[in-house]
Design a protein around this motif. Sequence first.
Motif, PDB file in Angstrom:
ATOM      1  N   ALA A 251     -45.558 -49.809 -21.632  1.00 16.18           N
ATOM      2  CA  ALA A 251     -45.498 -51.123 -20.997  1.00 16.18           C
ATOM      3  C   ALA A 251     -44.080 -51.430 -20.518  1.00 16.18           C
ATOM      4  O   ALA A 251     -43.881 -51.977 -19.421  1.00 16.18           O
ATOM      5  CB  ALA A 251     -45.966 -52.191 -21.976  1.00 16.18           C
ATOM      6  N   ALA A 252     -43.081 -51.060 -21.329  1.00 17.18           N
ATOM      7  CA  ALA A 252     -41.696 -51.330 -20.938  1.00 17.18           C
ATOM      8  C   ALA A 252     -41.268 -50.470 -19.761  1.00 17.18           C
ATOM      9  O   ALA A 252     -40.490 -50.912 -18.906  1.00 17.18           O
ATOM     10  CB  ALA A 252     -40.769 -51.092 -22.128  1.00 17.18           C
ATOM     11  N   SER A 253     -41.766 -49.252 -19.691  1.00 18.23           N
ATOM     12  CA  SER A 253     -41.368 -48.369 -18.591  1.00 18.23           C
ATOM     13  C   SER A 253     -41.902 -48.874 -17.255  1.00 18.23           C
ATOM     14  O   SER A 253     -41.314 -48.585 -16.199  1.00 18.23           O
ATOM     15  CB  SER A 253     -41.883 -46.944 -18.861  1.00 18.23           C
ATOM     16  OG  SER A 253     -43.304 -46.906 -18.835  1.00 18.23           O
TER      17      SER A 253
ATOM     18  N   LEU B  46     -46.272 -44.430 -10.351  1.00 16.96           N
ATOM     19  CA  LEU B  46     -47.112 -45.273 -11.176  1.00 16.96           C
ATOM     20  C   LEU B  46     -46.488 -46.608 -11.520  1.00 16.96           C
ATOM     21  O   LEU B  46     -47.108 -47.432 -12.150  1.00 16.96           O
ATOM     22  CB  LEU B  46     -47.450 -44.534 -12.483  1.00 16.96           C
ATOM     23  CG  LEU B  46     -48.279 -43.272 -12.299  1.00 16.96           C
ATOM     24  CD1 LEU B  46     -48.468 -42.602 -13.640  1.00 16.96           C
ATOM     25  CD2 LEU B  46     -49.609 -43.598 -11.656  1.00 16.96           C
ATOM     26  N   LYS B  47     -45.232 -46.816 -11.174  1.00 16.84           N
ATOM     27  CA  LYS B  47     -44.593 -48.047 -11.602  1.00 16.84           C
ATOM     28  C   LYS B  47     -45.208 -49.234 -10.878  1.00 16.84           C
ATOM     29  O   LYS B  47     -45.624 -49.168  -9.741  1.00 16.84           O
ATOM     30  CB  LYS B  47     -43.084 -47.972 -11.358  1.00 16.84           C
ATOM     31  CG  LYS B  47     -42.703 -47.941  -9.871  1.00 16.84           C
ATOM     32  CD  LYS B  47     -41.197 -47.924  -9.708  1.00 16.84           C
ATOM     33  CE  LYS B  47     -40.819 -47.978  -8.212  1.00 16.84           C
ATOM     34  NZ  LYS B  47     -39.388 -48.048  -8.011  1.00 16.84           N
ATOM     35  N   SER B  48     -45.234 -50.339 -11.553  1.00 11.69           N
ATOM     36  CA  SER B  48     -45.864 -51.532 -11.011  1.00 11.69           C
ATOM     37  C   SER B  48     -44.845 -52.567 -10.553  1.00 11.69           C
ATOM     38  O   SER B  48     -45.214 -53.669 -10.187  1.00 11.69           O
ATOM     39  CB  SER B  48     -46.781 -52.155 -12.083  1.00 11.69           C
ATOM     40  OG  SER B  48     -46.014 -52.474 -13.222  1.00 11.69           O
ATOM     41  N   GLY B  49     -43.612 -52.224 -10.595  1.00 13.10           N
ATOM     42  CA  GLY B  49     -42.598 -53.168 -10.153  1.00 13.10           C
ATOM     43  C   GLY B  49     -42.138 -54.048 -11.271  1.00 13.10           C
ATOM     44  O   GLY B  49     -42.767 -54.159 -12.314  1.00 13.10           O
TER      45      GLY B  49
ATOM     46  N   GLY C 258     -42.293 -36.634 -16.729  1.00 15.38           N
ATOM     47  CA  GLY C 258     -43.289 -35.988 -15.877  1.00 15.38           C
ATOM     48  C   GLY C 258     -44.040 -36.989 -15.017  1.00 15.38           C
ATOM     49  O   GLY C 258     -44.426 -36.683 -13.881  1.00 15.38           O
ATOM     50  N   ILE C 259     -44.238 -38.209 -15.530  1.00 10.28           N
ATOM     51  CA  ILE C 259     -44.950 -39.229 -14.747  1.00 10.28           C
ATOM     52  C   ILE C 259     -44.052 -39.810 -13.667  1.00 10.28           C
ATOM     53  O   ILE C 259     -44.455 -39.961 -12.509  1.00 10.28           O
ATOM     54  CB  ILE C 259     -45.462 -40.338 -15.690  1.00 10.28           C
ATOM     55  CG1 ILE C 259     -46.529 -39.765 -16.642  1.00 10.28           C
ATOM     56  CG2 ILE C 259     -46.033 -41.502 -14.895  1.00 10.28           C
ATOM     57  CD1 ILE C 259     -47.007 -40.750 -17.679  1.00 10.28           C
ATOM     58  N   TYR C 260     -42.816 -40.119 -14.029  1.00 12.05           N
ATOM     59  CA  TYR C 260     -41.898 -40.777 -13.092  1.00 12.05           C
ATOM     60  C   TYR C 260     -40.920 -39.776 -12.470  1.00 12.05           C
ATOM     61  O   TYR C 260     -39.747 -40.083 -12.283  1.00 12.05           O
ATOM     62  CB  TYR C 260     -41.109 -41.872 -13.825  1.00 12.05           C
ATOM     63  CG  TYR C 260     -41.965 -43.012 -14.313  1.00 12.05           C
ATOM     64  CD1 TYR C 260     -42.404 -43.997 -13.436  1.00 12.05           C
ATOM     65  CD2 TYR C 260     -42.356 -43.091 -15.644  1.00 12.05           C
ATOM     66  CE1 TYR C 260     -43.201 -45.041 -13.889  1.00 12.05           C
ATOM     67  CE2 TYR C 260     -43.142 -44.130 -16.108  1.00 12.05           C
ATOM     68  CZ  TYR C 260     -43.561 -45.104 -15.216  1.00 12.05           C
ATOM     69  OH  TYR C 260     -44.344 -46.125 -15.662  1.00 12.05           O
TER      70      TYR C 260
END
Length: 835
Positions: free
Chosen positions: A742-744, A824-827, A795-797
């Motif tokens: 959640a923090a990422s 994948l980041k939501s801002g 690996g995700i970011y």
Amino acid sequence: MGNKTKLGDKRNGSKFPGGGGGPKPHSRESMQRRAKYIDHSLEFLNWVNELGFERTWLGRTAQRLDEIFRVRRLSLLFLFGLALSFLMFFDFDLSYSYRVGDKAVRDIKSPMSFEIVDEVSTEEKRRSAESAVPLVFDYDRAVFDDTYNRIYSGFRRMRDEIRQVAWQRDDFAREEQVRGFFKFKPQFDSALGRPVSDRHFEWLAHQKFSPRIENLVVEVLESWSGYKMVEGVDRLIPAEVKTVALRELSRGGPGRETVLPTREVRDLLREEDFRPERAQALKGLRGPDQRALVHFARSLLTPNITLNKQEMEVRKQRARDQVLPVVIAIKRNQVIVSEGVVIQPVHAALLREIENQRSHRNRNFTALMSALLIVTFLLVFFSYLRRFTLNRVRVESKDIAIMGTVMVVVVTITKIFMFLMNAAFAGRFGSVIPEAAPLFAAPVAAGAMLTGLLIVSGELVWGFVVFQAAVMGIMFDMKMSFVLVTIVGGLAAARGVYACKTRNDIYRAGLRAGLVNALTIALVLTVERFGDDTFLRQLAWCAPAGMLSGVLSSLVAMMLVPLLETLFNATTDVKLLELSNLNHPLLKEMVVKAPGTYHHSLVVGSMVESAAEEIGANPLLAKVMSYYHDIGKTEHAAYFIENQKPGHNPHDHLSPHMSKTILIAHVKDGVELGLQHKLGKPIIDGIVQHHGTTLIAFFYNRALEGQDESIDSVSEDAFRYPGPRPQFREAALIMLADSIEAASRSLDEPTPVRLQNIVKNIIQRKFMDGQLDECNLTLKDLMLIEEAFIRILLGIYHQRIDYPRKAGGGAGDRPPGPSAPPPLKSGARKGPATA
């Protein structure tokens, strides 16, 4: 006080946007669903309490005994042991109803090998052989060497003390000095190694322990040293015995053995057996001094022959063993009465012996003793767990019920299997198939597989395997080879089903157990029967039987796992595989109602699966728990930021107290959904524990900003999840991964450095807050978890290629290969985080 308005009051109020009145109260179906899981045993307990038995003297005494000795638990344990024992010794009734004079309508074969011994005649022969064994005495020539050395030492020490005394000429004064010299008597006793009478010590003091007296004492003892002396001849040697066996002892052990007439044995209790042979040497002494010296010398005598009871018992036992019993030997599948033969008394005796061994071998007493043995084993095992695992292993009532049920099932299946094998093959192929082959083929490893699938604790599983081997050993007359195969094969079977990924893994576990059984049987038979004429035949039948046992065990386990899962609501790896299917109704509902939560759960699943593999936890359990840990958010998905549309946050219209109540409610809603869909206790525990007692910091800070200290103060405990904290490692992994993921998402630029800092800071914050105090994570585990989380997040970011654009806005040529997924980041949005 506005901030303390209850959740039920505001849910029906007008502050919720959208005109729907906010989250709806729990429906009638929800209340019925929760009532379904109420413990109805409380009704019985309430009825018992109304009787008032506990208020009586007898009731208080019973309650006190139960608190001290756990009487109820011991009673249940004993009843289980008793039931299991009766089942172990139960035999199918195939009694023979022939009488003397009847004609056998078919061949009657013995179902077992046994012998009928003529106990009376055999015991008479054994007693006769025992009585012929002579008494055995050990003769030690060097027994007086130590006595001589002690005499020299004692006399020399006393003479040193006497030289320090100025002896008076007056007789009265001299007597006083002698009495004063008694203070040195303990030293003299210690030097001789035995107490000396006061009379002898006083006489020696008058003689001033002179060297002459010393030499005379030694000379008299040397004259007696050649005697064979013992204390109490009449007590050790019966009057009718004329000779005894005499073994001369030497430094290397027993030496040669001779026959000694009993008349040559001297008794230390008879004075006439010990008279000085060299009386000429004593002529220089007065009569009283001679008698005193002889008495003193005789007090120093030590028996130089001793009765060797142990050797006699060995020889008597050897004599008994050499007596061949008068027996009638019957072999397994041997024809006792042929078809058409008239039953004779000897036949009737053999048939009665078969019935006695099969049905009336004091079964009740044996079952009772076996029950006590089972209870003792279980008490010692659970005491060991409690003492040496430092309470890390929690033995729950359901685990005990599972192990007890599995044990009863395995014993029943083994009984039926052995009955069918004996009925089908023993009569026809008994002379070809060894007796042990059907036993080795029994599917006993199914118990280890079932417990390995149904119980998480490895300590309980290996304890069950050892307990099962003990039960099988008792049930099959303590055949240690079968007990050993049961232990080794059971452990291999339990290891095979560990971290089961597919149902085929159960069959592979059966093959593994079968191969281990075959190898163990081959080694045991080689040790026991190598060189025997039947060795190759035993090996050719028993080793494949062990292989068959593993295969049959996997089939039995596969058949019973669904039944036991339903019966105990257990969550096995097989059930976890079913729950990991993303087409599960709860997950399909989540992807529609709460797509952000769905994606968040998948990412958390990848993170905890990798971390669980690093620290040795259950990766499958951790991943499945992460899929369902936030299912409660589907009830009110719009109140969680990962599901909100930009610019629309319902919490902007709610008080911080109401917002935190809504967030906390998703745990309770998740538990209700888990109970409704029967997700199992581990999954529901993960839902309850994945937030622990974490502080909802965002709304707590908002409440602090808006509080009116003159009216009310904001309590930090009011903004914490109710808990409990994670009780096992998989739940702790989900807590950490949930917060970190959640923090990422809130990072504008998720660079590797920022991701590493987030992972490290959140793990440290959870650790310092005490959220990880009640699970079995070590500092080394936390380091491995941090590395695994960072690896997954990187690996995700990861960075992506900025592809060139063609004129007209189309995408340029891309390198070959699959297209890269979008980030994948939501801002960075302000508002409460996912957790």
